[in-house]
Enzyme design. Structure first.
Site, mmCIF file in Angstrom:
data_model
loop_
_atom_site.group_PDB
_atom_site.id
_atom_site.type_symbol
_atom_site.label_atom_id
_atom_site.label_comp_id
_atom_site.label_asym_id
_atom_site.label_seq_id
_atom_site.Cartn_x
_atom_site.Cartn_y
_atom_site.Cartn_z
ATOM 1 N N GLU A 1 11.576 -4.248 -7.538
ATOM 2 C CA GLU A 1 10.125 -4.068 -7.720
ATOM 3 C C GLU A 1 9.657 -4.838 -8.947
ATOM 4 O OE1 GLU A 1 8.291 -0.383 -6.862
ATOM 5 O OE2 GLU A 1 6.719 -0.646 -8.359
ATOM 6 N N ASP B 1 9.812 -10.781 -18.369
ATOM 7 C CA ASP B 1 8.986 -11.487 -17.386
ATOM 8 C C ASP B 1 9.779 -11.675 -16.081
ATOM 9 O OD1 ASP B 1 7.484 -13.282 -15.916
ATOM 10 O OD2 ASP B 1 7.183 -14.712 -17.548
ATOM 11 N N ASP C 1 -1.722 -7.301 -11.177
ATOM 12 C CA ASP C 1 -2.986 -7.563 -11.876
ATOM 13 C C ASP C 1 -3.818 -8.517 -11.025
ATOM 14 O OD1 ASP C 1 -2.414 -6.161 -14.440
ATOM 15 O OD2 ASP C 1 -0.753 -7.592 -14.474
ATOM 16 N N LYS D 1 -11.635 -12.740 -12.200
ATOM 17 C CA LYS D 1 -12.496 -13.917 -12.372
ATOM 18 C C LYS D 1 -11.856 -15.168 -11.767
ATOM 19 C CE LYS D 1 -14.450 -12.208 -16.649
ATOM 20 N NZ LYS D 1 -14.287 -12.182 -18.100
ATOM 21 N N ASP E 1 -5.450 -3.235 -4.057
ATOM 22 C CA ASP E 1 -6.714 -2.545 -3.760
ATOM 23 C C ASP E 1 -7.881 -3.509 -3.966
ATOM 24 O OD1 ASP E 1 -6.418 -2.781 -6.472
ATOM 25 O OD2 ASP E 1 -7.385 -0.862 -6.938
ATOM 26 N N THR F 1 0.037 6.748 -4.878
ATOM 27 C CA THR F 1 -0.115 7.042 -6.315
ATOM 28 C C THR F 1 -1.424 7.795 -6.564
ATOM 29 O OG1 THR F 1 -1.242 4.959 -6.697
ATOM 30 C CG2 THR F 1 1.137 4.942 -6.982
ATOM 31 N N GLU G 1 -4.324 5.604 -6.394
ATOM 32 C CA GLU G 1 -4.696 5.238 -5.031
ATOM 33 C C GLU G 1 -5.433 6.387 -4.342
ATOM 34 O OE1 GLU G 1 -1.178 3.834 -3.185
ATOM 35 O OE2 GLU G 1 -2.192 3.302 -1.321
HETATM 36 C C1 SAM Z 1 -1.974 -3.472 -12.402
HETATM 37 S S1 SAM Z 1 -0.382 -3.029 -12.978
HETATM 38 C C2 SAM Z 1 0.283 -2.127 -11.604
HETATM 39 C C3 SAM Z 1 1.468 -1.299 -11.972
HETATM 40 C C4 SAM Z 1 2.158 -0.533 -10.831
HETATM 41 N N1 SAM Z 1 2.777 -1.420 -9.859
HETATM 42 C C5 SAM Z 1 1.204 0.420 -10.161
HETATM 43 O O1 SAM Z 1 0.987 0.282 -8.953
HETATM 44 O O2 SAM Z 1 0.681 1.312 -10.828
HETATM 45 C C6 SAM Z 1 0.525 -4.558 -12.939
HETATM 46 C C7 SAM Z 1 1.787 -4.518 -13.773
HETATM 47 O O3 SAM Z 1 2.515 -5.713 -13.608
HETATM 48 C C8 SAM Z 1 3.109 -6.063 -14.849
HETATM 49 N N2 SAM Z 1 3.400 -7.500 -14.798
HETATM 50 C C9 SAM Z 1 2.507 -8.508 -14.620
HETATM 51 N N3 SAM Z 1 3.135 -9.691 -14.600
HETATM 52 C C10 SAM Z 1 4.473 -9.437 -14.749
HETATM 53 C C11 SAM Z 1 5.606 -10.258 -14.818
HETATM 54 N N4 SAM Z 1 5.517 -11.581 -14.718
HETATM 55 N N5 SAM Z 1 6.804 -9.677 -14.995
HETATM 56 C C12 SAM Z 1 6.906 -8.316 -15.091
HETATM 57 N N6 SAM Z 1 5.857 -7.479 -15.040
HETATM 58 C C13 SAM Z 1 4.643 -8.036 -14.869
HETATM 59 C C14 SAM Z 1 2.070 -5.659 -15.869
HETATM 60 O O4 SAM Z 1 2.628 -5.449 -17.155
HETATM 61 C C15 SAM Z 1 1.521 -4.362 -15.261
HETATM 62 O O5 SAM Z 1 2.206 -3.224 -15.729
#
Ligand code: SAM
Length: 249
Positions: free
Chosen positions: A71, A123, A146, A150, A182, A227, A230
Site C-alpha cells: 500500500e 518516498d 493527494d 489545481k 473521492d 474509512t 469515506e
Molecule cells: C490524502 S492522504 C490519504 C491517506 C490514506 N490512504 C487514506 O485513505 O486515508 C495521501 C497520503 O499519501 C502520502 N504520500 C504521498 N506521496 C507519497 C509518496 N511518494 N510516498 C509515500 N507516501 C506518499 C501522503 O503523505 C499522505 O499521507
C-alpha cells in the site's frame, strides 16, 4: 531543470546536472504524539523496513511466501491495519512519508495484534526503485492519493506514466493495481493514464455483472475497509471511485 527534461536521472547526473524531482507530497513536519513516538520506539525494530536495506526478500522478512499486498501512502494506516488483520494469509507492506502516520499505524497494528505487516517511512517512488524486486507483488493499493486539485499542480499527482510502469515491473503477471479516490477529476485522470499504459487491462468488466459490462469502475470490494472519512463523504452525497487494473504482460 526537472526530471522530465532528461531521459533518465542517471543520464543527467552523468552530465553533472542538478535534478529537481517532482514529488507527490510536501513533507509536513507534524509533531508526533506521545503514543506515536512510543509506538515507533517500541515497534520499529520489528515492523520497520529501511530504504538503506536495499532490495528486500519478502520470504525472509515474513518467514513465509504468502501473497504480498503493497500500500502506497497509507496515511494513519487505519485501513491497512484492518486489512492486515482480516487477511492473515497475506503479507502487507505499507509505504508512507508522514512520520506521525507511520507512528499511528504501528500503534494500531500493535493493538490489533497483527504480525503480517511491515512499513517503510520513505518516498514510495524510491522504495519501488531501490527495494522491491521485480514481479514480487500480488496487489498494489493506492487509496485516496493527494488529489492536487489545481491544474498547475496536476504534475504532482502520483499516477503518471513513469510511476505506473515502475508499478508494472514490481507486480507479478496477473497482479492487480487497485486505486480509490473521492475526486472525480482524479478518477478520470487515473483512467486516462492507465488506459494508455502498456501491460494493463481494466478489470471492471470482469468483476461487475453483465449489465455493467462496459463499466470502468468497480464497486468497493469488501476487503477495502470503509474509512470514517469515506462514511462522512457518503452522508454528504460525495462519490468514491474504485479502479482496478490487472497486469497482463
Ligand atoms: C490524502 S492522504 C490519504 C491517506 C490514506 N490512504 C487514506 O485513505 O486515508 C495521501 C497520503 O499519501 C502520502 N504520500 C504521498 N506521496 C507519497 C509518496 N511518494 N510516498 C509515500 N507516501 C506518499 C501522503 O503523505 C499522505 O499521507
Amino acid at each position: 531543470m526537472t526530471e522530465q527534461d532528461h531521459k533518465t536521472i542517471e543520464q543527467a547526473k552523468a552530465e553533472g546536472k542538478y535534478i529537481r524531482t517532482i514529488k507527490s507530497f510536501v513533507k509536513r513536519e507534524g509533531r508526533l504524539t506521545k503514543g506515536q513516538q512510543a509506538a515507533l520506539d517500541q515497534h520499529w525494530s520489528t515492523m520497520g523496513l529501511e530504504h538503506a536495506q536495499g532490495l528486500v526478500n519478502f520470504e525472509q522478512v515474513f518467514g513465509n511466501n504468502n501473497p504480498v499486498v503493497l500500500e502506497i501512502g497509507f496515511g494513519m494506516g487505519a485501513s491497512l491495519v484492518e486489512m492486515a488483520k482480516n487477511a492473515p494469509d497475506k503479507n502487507f507492506v505499507g509505504i508512507e512519508v508522514h512520520l506521525p502516520g507511520v507512528g499511528a499505524c504501528l500503534s494500531s497494528a500493535n493493538e490489533a495484534g497483527v504480525d503480517n505487516l511491515k512499513v517503510y517511512e520513505h518516498d514510495a517512488v524510491e522504495i519501488l526503485r531501490d527495494c522491491i524486486a521485480d514481479q514480487s507483488i500480488d496487489t498494489i493499493q493506492l487509496f485516496f492519493p493527494d488529489p492536487w486539485h489545481k491544474t498547475r499542480h496536476h504534475k504532482r499527482r502520483i499516477v503518471q506514466s513513469a510511476f505506473v510502469q515502475s508499478l508494472r515491473s514490481k507486480l507479478k503477471i496477473g497482479g492487480v493495481f487497485h486505486m480509490a479516490t473521492d475526486w472525480e477529476n482524479y478518477a478520470e485522470h487515473m483512467i486516462e493514464v492507465m488506459d494508455q499504459e502498456e501491460g494493463f487491462i481494466n478489470i471492471a468488466s470482469d468483476i461487475n455483472s453483465d449489465e455493467n459490462a462496459h463499466s470502468i469502475f468497480v464497486e468497493r470490494p469488501e476487503h477495502r475497509p470503509l474509512t470514517k472519512f469515506e462514511q462522512r463523504g457518503h452522508r454528504l452525497g460525495h462519490g468514491v471511485w474504485d479502479i482496478m487494473y490487472k497486469r497482463v504482460s
